[in-house]
Design an enzyme around this catalytic site. Structure first.
Site, PDB file in Angstrom:
ATOM      1  N   ARG A  25     -64.014  56.695 -66.891  1.00  8.19           N
ATOM      2  CA  ARG A  25     -65.088  55.716 -66.981  1.00  8.19           C
ATOM      3  C   ARG A  25     -65.865  54.427 -65.651  1.00  8.19           C
ATOM      4  NH1 ARG A  25     -65.820  50.578 -66.523  1.00  8.19           N
ATOM      5  NH2 ARG A  25     -63.419  49.895 -67.501  1.00  8.19           N
ATOM      6  N   ASP A  26     -65.187  54.066 -65.256  1.00  2.00           N
ATOM      7  CA  ASP A  26     -64.959  53.393 -64.331  1.00  2.00           C
ATOM      8  C   ASP A  26     -65.260  54.206 -62.794  1.00  2.00           C
ATOM      9  OD1 ASP A  26     -64.335  51.377 -61.941  1.00  2.00           O
ATOM     10  OD2 ASP A  26     -63.154  50.441 -62.744  1.00  2.00           O
ATOM     11  N   HIS A  29     -68.624  55.042 -62.025  1.00  9.45           N
ATOM     12  CA  HIS A  29     -69.548  54.026 -60.831  1.00  9.45           C
ATOM     13  C   HIS A  29     -69.693  54.780 -59.136  1.00  9.45           C
ATOM     14  CE1 HIS A  29     -70.061  50.710 -63.534  1.00  9.45           C
ATOM     15  NE2 HIS A  29     -68.900  50.633 -62.789  1.00  9.45           N
ATOM     16  N   SER A 179     -61.991  42.346 -60.950  1.00  8.76           N
ATOM     17  CA  SER A 179     -63.739  43.276 -60.606  1.00  8.76           C
ATOM     18  C   SER A 179     -63.769  43.721 -59.030  1.00  8.76           C
ATOM     19  CB  SER A 179     -64.700  42.789 -61.438  1.00  8.76           C
ATOM     20  OG  SER A 179     -64.314  42.351 -62.879  1.00  8.76           O
ATOM     21  N   HIS A 208     -58.765  46.526 -58.914  1.00  7.49           N
ATOM     22  CA  HIS A 208     -59.557  46.839 -57.525  1.00  7.49           C
ATOM     23  C   HIS A 208     -58.316  47.159 -56.035  1.00  7.49           C
ATOM     24  CE1 HIS A 208     -63.118  48.707 -60.128  1.00  7.49           C
ATOM     25  NE2 HIS A 208     -62.780  47.706 -60.791  1.00  7.49           N
TER      26      HIS A 208
END
Length: 347
Positions: A25-26, A29, A179, A208
Site C-alpha cells: 500500500r505505502d 507511492h 507522514s 517515515h
C-alpha cells in the site's frame, strides 16, 4: 502411550509487538501506484511465508483513492484485494481508507473481498470524521483501527484526545503516522506516552525515514508502549520510505522482543521486494531531507520536483515554503500556486 489422551499443542502466544506491513500500500507511492497482480502476488506469498501478521494492500492513498488528481492505480481495489487474499494463509489482510477518498461502500467491498483489518485515517486534529466509518467497520465484523496523519502538526495532548475519541467511536487500536518523517525519537516518546496513558487499546506507530530515524523512532515508540509498529520491505514507501521491516525484525530480535516473524524468511521477502517491486530501494536524498525538515508529506516529492522544474524554482525552497503553509495530502493543487509565488518573489 496406548489409551492416553492425545496432547494438543499449546496456543501460540501473541507477540508483544505486532508488525503491520503496508509494503503493498505505502510502497505504491514510490511507483506511481502501478504494481501489477504478479508483483502483488509475489510479495504477499513471501510475506505470508514469513508469518508477517498483517499485510496491507491498496492504492497508496487507500480505498477509493485512484484518481487523476493523485494518480490512477494500475489495478482496481477489488483486483488488488482478491489477488493478495488468495495467497494469505497465515497473515491477515489489511486495508487503509481516508474519508473523502473512500466510502462506506468501499469498506463493505473490502471486507467482502477478505480484509481482516481496516484502518480509518484522519488528519491529526480531525478524528471526528472517522466516527461513521469506524462504526461501519465494526458492523462488518472486521478489526477497526484509527490512525492520525501528519501527527507532527499538533502536540501530545491533542493527539491523545483525538485517539481517545476514535476509541469511543469503536477503534480497536489507534495511533499516529509520521507522514512527513519529521520526528526525532524524543518527539515520538512524548506522543506515544500520552496516547498510551489515554486509551486502553493497542497503540500504533508508523514512521517515515526522511531524516534517517524511522527505525530509531519505531524503537522509541515500542519503549513508550506502542505495540503495533508499521514497517515495509526495504523501506518501500513514499519519499525516503518507511522503517525497513527486515531491519526492524532484526533489531527487535536483538533487543529480545518477539515479533513472531522468521528472520531468515523476512530477509528473503525483502530480497523479493527489491527484485520485483521497486526500481531502486528508497534513498534519503536532498529532497527527502527537505520534506522531513519542512514537515511536508513525503508523497509530494514527485509533484514538487515536476512543478519546481516547470517554474524554475529550487525544489528545496518549494518544500520549505509548503511546510510554512502546513499543506497536507489532498492539497497538491497548492504546489503550483506556492511555486509561482516563490518565482515572483525572486524577480
Amino acid at each position: 502411550m496406548k489409551g492416553s489422551t492425545p496432547r494438543t499443542a499449546a496456543p501460540r502466544p501473541r507477540p508483544r509487538i505486532l508488525l503491520h506491513d503496508p509494503t503493498l500500500r505505502d510502497g505504491h507511492h514510490a511507483v506511481g501506484h502501478q504494481l501489477d497482480a504478479d508483483q502483488l502476488r509475489a510479495y504477499a506469498t513471501v510475506a505470508n511465508a514469513a508469518e508477517v501478521p498483517v499485510v496491507e494492500v491498496g492504492h497508496g492513498n487507500g480505498l477509493g483513492a485512484s484518481s487523476l488528481q493523485i494518480g490512477r492505480a494500475r489495478l482496481d481495489d477489488a483486483t488488488m484485494l482478491t489477488t493478495v487474499r488468495e495467497v494469505l494463509t497465515s497473515s491477515r489482510m489489511g486495508v487503509f481508507m481516508a474519508p473523502g477518498w473512500g466510502t462506506s461502500r468501499d469498506l463493505a467491498a473490502a471486507v467482502h473481498h477478505g480484509a481482516d483489518v481496516v484502518r480509518i485515517a484522519a488528519h491529526c486534529t480531525e478524528a471526528d470524521v472517522t466516527e461513521r466509518h469506524l462504526g461501519v467497520v465494526r458492523d462488518l465484523g472486521a478489526e477497526a483501527q484509527g490512525v492520525l496523519l501528519m501527527s507532527h502538526m499538533t502536540g501530545p495532548g491533542e493527539l491523545a484526545e483525538q485517539c481517545a475519541l476514535m476509541v469511543k467511536f469503536g477503534a480497536q487500536a489507534v495511533g499516529i503516522m509520521d507522514s512527513a518523517g519529521h520526528y526525532l525519537p524524543g518527539d515520538v516518546t512524548e506522543r506515544v506516552n500520552a496516547i498510551v496513558s489515554a486509551v486502553d487499546v493497542p497503540v500504533i506507530f508508523h514512521g517515515h525515514n526522511n531524516l534517517g530515524l524511522a527505525v530509531a523512532n519505531s524503537l522509541a515508540a515500542v519503549d513508550a508502549g506502542a505495540s503495533v509498529i508499521d514497517a515495509t520491505a526495504r523501506g518501500f514507501g513514499a519519499g525516503a520510505g518507511n522503517a525497513p521491516l527486515e531491519v526492524l525484525v532484526a533489531v527487535l530480535e536483538r533487543r529480545g522482543i518477539p515479533t513472531g516473524i522468521g528472520l531468515r524468511q523476512i530477509l528473503s521477502a525483502a530480497d523479493v521486494a527489491a527484485d520485483r517491486l521497486m526500481k531502486a530501494p528508497p534513498s534519503i536524498d536532498s529532497i527527502a531531507v527537505a520534506s522531513g525538515l519542512a514537515g511536508v508529506f513525503s508523497g509530494f516529492k514527485r509533484p514538487v520536483l515536476e512543478t519546481a522544474r516547470a517554474e524554475g524554482v529550487d525544489p528545496v525552497d518549494l518544500f520549505l515554503a509548503l511546510g510554512k503553509r502546513q499543506v497536507v495530502a489532498g492539497q497538491e493543487d497548492l504546489i503550483g500556486d506556492v511555486a509561482r509565488q516563490l518565482k515572483a518573489a525572486t524577480r
